[in-house]
Design an enzyme around this catalytic site. Structure first.
Site, PDB file in Angstrom:
ATOM      1  N   ARG A  60     -13.483   3.055  44.637  1.00 54.45           N
ATOM      2  CA  ARG A  60     -12.052   2.872  44.337  1.00 54.45           C
ATOM      3  C   ARG A  60     -11.413   4.179  43.912  1.00 54.45           C
ATOM      4  NH1 ARG A  60     -14.985  -1.656  43.621  1.00 54.45           N
ATOM      5  NH2 ARG A  60     -13.984  -3.570  44.332  1.00 54.45           N
TER       6      ARG A  60
ATOM      7  N   PRO B 268      -4.696 -14.648  26.942  1.00 57.46           N
ATOM      8  CA  PRO B 268      -6.113 -14.843  26.607  1.00 57.46           C
ATOM      9  C   PRO B 268      -7.006 -14.151  27.636  1.00 57.46           C
ATOM     10  CG  PRO B 268      -4.928 -16.933  26.668  1.00 57.46           C
ATOM     11  CD  PRO B 268      -4.022 -15.908  27.235  1.00 57.46           C
ATOM     12  N   GLU B 269      -7.944 -13.351  27.154  1.00 62.54           N
ATOM     13  CA  GLU B 269      -8.877 -12.646  28.030  1.00 62.54           C
ATOM     14  C   GLU B 269     -10.265 -13.278  27.874  1.00 62.54           C
ATOM     15  OE1 GLU B 269      -7.857 -10.542  30.127  1.00 62.54           O
ATOM     16  OE2 GLU B 269      -5.885  -9.967  29.380  1.00 62.54           O
TER      17      GLU B 269
ATOM     18  N   ARG C 286       4.179 -21.185  28.122  1.00 63.99           N
ATOM     19  CA  ARG C 286       4.711 -20.584  29.353  1.00 63.99           C
ATOM     20  C   ARG C 286       4.246 -21.289  30.624  1.00 63.99           C
ATOM     21  NH1 ARG C 286       4.546 -14.187  28.749  1.00 63.99           N
ATOM     22  NH2 ARG C 286       5.856 -14.377  30.586  1.00 63.99           N
TER      23      ARG C 286
ATOM     24  N   HIS D  81       4.925 -28.437  23.986  1.00 60.13           N
ATOM     25  CA  HIS D  81       4.161 -27.499  24.811  1.00 60.13           C
ATOM     26  C   HIS D  81       2.753 -27.999  25.121  1.00 60.13           C
ATOM     27  CE1 HIS D  81       7.460 -24.833  24.353  1.00 60.13           C
ATOM     28  NE2 HIS D  81       7.301 -24.697  23.057  1.00 60.13           N
TER      29      HIS D  81
END
Ligand SMILES: [Zn+2]
Length: 275
Positions: free
Chosen positions: A155, A2-3, A111, A93
């Protein structure tokens, strides 16, 4: 995984229904990424305030009870939150449940990289620590094209990696970074500090548009993500390069390619994404 759009879709799904709800019970399943940091019973009696999002974290304010403060939630790799009105018993879960007078908030996370952490406030304790390193929000007016360009100039990694790091802007996870770079016509391997000011401005706009579109489509469901009603997101069907290796680029007629950058798949079109 999920973002930002999926987390924001989740926030919108729980904010109004849980406003002013009172906590009646808290149940923990198997351990998540970090411990809760408070006795579950100390949250009973607290009232839920407006749910906020920062990066991929949700903040659920809890007023009153024996531990006023709030819960910082993260969906990890595979988590989703459901708001259930008539809950059955927890599944294998389901590792966190906040039962309230307005429904049961349940974290399903196969997970178990997700987290629910108590903190006295967003700016103190564990929440302050976890949020300290996050880059600017994509829709924060303070994130100007100039500031974004300066951050890219500082960067030297490939632009795709810089987007994924979340240091210049949070929210451009893998699918969204690929789509935004395609939309801005920028090659994913181009070094961040070689991007001109106009191209940086185009990229920031592309990141914002991509995330807006994802929000409108309920996020992306690549594997496990569901919204609070159990529905899949649909952005993955609208993606122009992500997951489309070998297909024709909708913009230039070139062929979409896949390469691996920093152990993540990058999809791009060499025809219209220039170095
Ligand atoms: Zn193309």
């Amino acid at each position: 995984m999920p973002e930002l759009p999926e987390v924001e879709v989740t926030r919108r799904g729980i904010d109004a229904p849980l406003r002013q709800a009172r906590v009646v019970a808290v149940r923990l399943g198997k351990p998540l990424r970090w411990p809760l940091g408070v006795a579950p019973d100390d949250l009973v009696g607290a009232t839920v305030g407006p749910v906020q999002r920062r990066g991929k974290y949700l903040w659920l304010p809890l007023a009153g009870g024996r531990a006023p403060g709030g819960l910082l939630l993260h969906l990890g790799m595979s988590g989703s939150l459901g708001l259930v009105q008539r809950p059955g018993p927890p599944g294998p879960h389901d590792h966190f449940e906040l039962d309230t007078t307005q429904g049961l908030l349940r974290l399903t996370d196969p997970r178990r990289f997700g987290a629910v952490v108590w903190s006295p406030s967003l700016t103190e304790g564990p929440a302050a620590k976890l949020l300290a390193a996050l880059g600017p929000e994509p829709f924060d007016p303070a994130l100007t094209p100039q500031r974004f360009h300066a951050s890219l100039q500082a960067r030297r990694s490939p632009i795709k990696a810089v987007l994924l790091s979340g240091e210049a802007v949070v929210g451009a996870g893998n699918i969204y970074a690929c789509e935004a770079l395609h939309s801005a016509g920028i090659h994913p391997a181009l070094r961040s500090d070689r991007i001109s000011r106009p191209r940086a401005a185009r990229l920031l706009a592309a990141v914002q548009q991509t995330l807006q579109q994802a929000l409108a489509l309920g996020g992306s469901t690549l594997r496990d993500f569901k919204d609070v009603h159990g529905m899949d997101g649909a952005f993955q069907h609208a993606a122009l390069v992500y997951g489309r290796e070998g297909q024709t680029c909708a913009r230039c007629g070139g062929t979409v390619q896949r390469v691996v950058q920093a152990q993540r798949s990058t999809y791009f079109c060499a025809g219209c994404q220039r170095r």
